[in-house]
Design an enzyme around this catalytic site. Structure first.
Site, PDB file in Angstrom:
ATOM      1  N   GLU A 118     102.404  45.517 -59.986  1.00 10.64           N
ATOM      2  CA  GLU A 118     103.498  45.539 -60.971  1.00 10.64           C
ATOM      3  C   GLU A 118     103.592  44.236 -61.761  1.00 10.64           C
ATOM      4  O   GLU A 118     103.782  44.243 -62.976  1.00 10.64           O
ATOM      5  CB  GLU A 118     104.833  45.825 -60.273  1.00 10.64           C
ATOM      6  CG  GLU A 118     105.066  47.284 -59.912  1.00 10.64           C
ATOM      7  CD  GLU A 118     104.319  47.704 -58.648  1.00 10.64           C
ATOM      8  OE1 GLU A 118     103.675  46.852 -58.007  1.00 10.64           O
ATOM      9  OE2 GLU A 118     104.382  48.908 -58.307  1.00 10.64           O
TER      10      GLU A 118
ATOM     11  N   HIS B 286     113.879  54.302 -52.884  1.00 15.65           N
ATOM     12  CA  HIS B 286     113.509  55.035 -54.103  1.00 15.65           C
ATOM     13  C   HIS B 286     114.732  55.524 -54.862  1.00 15.65           C
ATOM     14  O   HIS B 286     114.624  56.426 -55.683  1.00 15.65           O
ATOM     15  CB  HIS B 286     112.639  56.248 -53.754  1.00 15.65           C
ATOM     16  CG  HIS B 286     111.258  55.887 -53.297  1.00 15.65           C
ATOM     17  ND1 HIS B 286     111.022  55.341 -52.062  1.00 15.65           N
ATOM     18  CD2 HIS B 286     110.055  55.987 -53.910  1.00 15.65           C
ATOM     19  CE1 HIS B 286     109.712  55.129 -51.919  1.00 15.65           C
ATOM     20  NE2 HIS B 286     109.105  55.505 -53.031  1.00 15.65           N
TER      21      HIS B 286
END
Ligand code: TPP
Lengths: 340, 330
Positions: free
Chosen positions: B66, B135
């Site tokens: 990322e 999540h």
């Protein structure tokens, strides 16, 4: 190949590589950085420069050697220890100094200071204060050149400490995976602040680690400016020709503390003295004495030239105005209507 | 479509994909990159088919890195491209926070105006699908905290379709939050829809008795609450903030000046969150318009749990919004 930009009239151009004249130029470039930083120490002690200031005294051969192989179209991304890189790139001394004095005439309008020097005209994209934070950005600059078919490379400087950061490893993998024209230059001065190499890395052969990602990687004597130049020219040419990213580990040493705040309690004085025997400026001067008939008079002349440039820069930087506090919020967002 | 089968109504996902397709077709500087955006078609199916259409250079699969690929987006933007970087979810974006905060949001200022970063970052946010804590978080309020970026939360199909083009035209970094529970929502596109004015909040329902202020995945719940309140003759006005930074407080304040009551609904945590900012602005600028204290309906102060009943209890729900509005109306 010349690295000078047209808009840089304050200095002449370097001679072709290899010759006497060229060695003379390299010496002058290294002296410019050395004397500049020595003056920064004085200005810091006088309270005129504040904040974190990281000097590269002892590491001048890296700044100067690497820049011989770069063109004005290449991009440079670097760290907070970047006065040498900035000067070698051709950013005027006065603009660098004015930045450190917090003046509006500074190369980042006084908003960056010593750690955040920028000059987009010279494709000098900082000046990053987060260890390894500039490395992914450099990959993006290289990606853009690649996607647009431009024959440039991006040169990214970072220290040995940065090699322990995830951003280095993520980027090495990405750059190799995508064959990016990225020249990764690790300035290994053996310490990350007070932590010596062997206490920060399980594997201290940094080139070997970079090679494990598929980068072409090798180590170079970072005290020998000619060796640095040779190695970087070779690497840069290969990167430009599409050989993918390269990693060079330049073995060097900083003669002074990590920053002006650092009492430097972690290093053996004998170790420092030993490295000073390999001062890059002395090494080159000795070689020029032996091979080029260079003498004290020649040295005095270069010193005089550098000192005059420095005095002019100090005077000019001191005259720079201050950005008014009313303009504090400028440059948080681009001006309305501006679409780059 | 052939035969008698009617054309399927498009989803929020379709709208996002159409926006991406249009952007890629319109400007060759635009490219999409992120984990699984190419071959896989996007973790949420948003970019499905775009690889075939535009090729692997412009629909670029990245490794699980990322920080590196968001940072590469910053560099590519500086160098004249128009990257759209997809980060699968806001939870994972924390690994790239250095690049977003320390670089994308900061370089322009720190360089004295020299280094503009015209980067678009898209990511999913929010809970409601029993994915448990790692999540499910809603951190768009954290991003809204950062000067130097623009933060968008498209809550409708038309916003999903028409926010991307102005985001790409913005000279500065833009972060777009897509709520995970919206991807399958269908709707009828507005034939007259135009590029969204990114500086303005939207009044999604007019009303005179109370203002419900929300964004993203909670807009549907707020509208449903408004319908329930209407059966009690309480007319709620619903304001969709849609740009979380810079916040268009004028639209919310104008509504409160009409209704004299405000309920702020935010799936993020209450403490030091976006709802706190909105409530504070109402207190600062609209205090004398208020006939009741500002109410807040927020995510519970807990990592979002997996079990359905616990997850539901952790999130703003229609009943809670209705109750808060009733309290405000008194
Ligand atoms: C992410 C991050 N962690 C810690 C620091 C504090 N810090 C500044 S310089 C430095 C040492 C870095 O060493 P190295 O990469 O070898 O570069 P050098 O200073 O030797 O040139 C540290 C730990 C920082 N600036 N950024």
């Amino acid at each position: 190949m010349t690295r000078r930009t047209a808009a840089d009239p304050h200095r002449g151009s370097l001679g072709p590589p290899g010759g006497r004249e060229h060695r003379h130029d390299l010496l002058r470039e290294m002296l410019r950085i050395r004397r500049f930083e020595e003056r920064c120490v004085e200005l810091y002690s006088a309270g005129e420069i504040r904040g974190f200031v990281h000097l590269c005294i002892g590491e001048e051969a890296v700044s100067v050697g690497v820049h011989q192989a770069l063109t004005p179209e290449d991009s440079v991304v670097t760290t907070y220890r970047e006065h040498g890189h900035a000067l070698a790139r051709g950013i005027p001394m006065a603009a660098v100094l004015a930045e450190m004095l917090g003046r509006v005439t500074g190369c980042s309008r006084g908003r960056g200071g010593s750690m955040h020097l920028f000059d987009v005209g010279r494709r000098f994209y900082g000046g990053h204060g987060i260890v390894a934070g500039g490395i992914p950005v450099a990959a993006g600059l290289a990606l853009a050149d690649r996607m647009r078919g431009r024959p440039n490379l991006t040169c990214c400087f970072f220290g040995d400490g940065a090699v322990a950061e995830g951003e280095f490893h993520e980027t090495a993998n990405l750059a190799a995976l995508w064959d990016l024209p990225l020249l990764m230059v690790c300035e290994n001065n053996l310490y990350a602040m007070g932590t010596p190499l062997a206490r920060e890395h399980a594997q201290i052969d940094l080139a070997a680690r970079a090679a494990s990602y598929g980068l072409v990687a090798w180590a170079v004597d970072g005290m020998d400016v000619l060796a640095v130049e040779r190695a970087v020219r070779r690497a840069a040419q290969a990167v430009r020709e599409g050989a993918g990213p390269y990693f060079l580990e330049l073995r060097t040493y900083r003669f002074r503390a990590h920053s002006m705040y650092d009492p430097d309690l972690y290093r053996d004085k004998a170790e420092i003295e030993q490295w000073k025997q390999r001062d890059p400026i002395t090494l080159l001067t000795d070689r020029m004495r032996a091979e080029d008939g260079f003498d004290d008079a020649g040295l005095d002349l270069v010193e005089k030239e550098v000192s005059e440039e420095l005095e002019r820069a100090v005077e000019e930087a001191g005259k720079g105005g201050l950005e008014p506090p009313e303009d504090l919020l400028r440059f948080v967002y681009s001006p309305a209507g501006e679409r780059p | 479509m052939t035969g008698a089968k009617a054309a399927r109504e498009p989803t929020y996902r379709d709208a996002l994909r159409e926006a991406l397709r249009e952007a890629l077709a319109a400007d060759e500087r635009v490219f999409l990159m992120g984990e699984d955006v190419g071959r896989y078609g996007g973790a949420f199916g948003v970019s499905l088919g775009l690889l075939d259409e535009f090729g692997p250079d412009r629909v670029r699969d990245t490794p699980l890195s990322e920080s590196a690929f968001v940072g590469a987006g910053v560099g590519a933007a500086i160098a004249g491209l128009r990257p759209i970087v997809e980060v699968m979810t806001v939870n994972f974006s924390l690994l790239a926070l250095d690049q977003i905060l320390n670089n994308a949001a900061t370089l322009l200022h720190m360089s004295g105006g020299q280094v503009a970063v015209p980067l678009v970052i898209r990511m999913t946010t929010g809970a409601g699908r029993q994915l448990a804590a790692q999540h499910s978080h809603s951190l768009e309020g954290w991003y809204a905290h950062i000067p130097g970026i623009r933060v968008l939360a498209p809550a409708t199909l038309d916003d999903a379709r028409y926010m991307l083009a102005p985001a790409l035209a913005d000279p500065d970094p833009v972060v777009i939050f897509e709520h995970g529970s919206l991807y399958n929502v269908t709707g009828t596109p507005d034939p007259g829809a135009a590029p969204v004015d990114l500086d303005s909040a939207a009044v999604r329902r007019a009303g005179s008795d109370v203002t419900l202020i929300t964004h993203g995945g909670s807009l549907g719940k707020a509208l449903e609450a408004a319908e329930r309140l209407a059966t009690d003759s309480i007319e709620a006005e619903v304001v969709d903030l849609r740009t979380l930074r810079p916040l268009d407080d004028a639209t919310a304040l104008a509504s409160v000046a009409r209704t004299h009551r405000a309920v702020v609904i935010d799936e993020g945590w209450r403490t030091a969150g976006l709802s706190a900012e909105v409530a504070a602005r109402i207190a600062e600028q609209g205090f004398y318009d208020l006939d009741a204290p500002v109410e807040r309906v927020c995510g519970a102060e807990v990592p979002v749990p997996y079990a359905r009943q616990l997850e539901e209890a952790a999130l703003p729900q229609v009943a809670g919004i209705v109750a808060a509005a009733r309290r405000a109306v008194g």
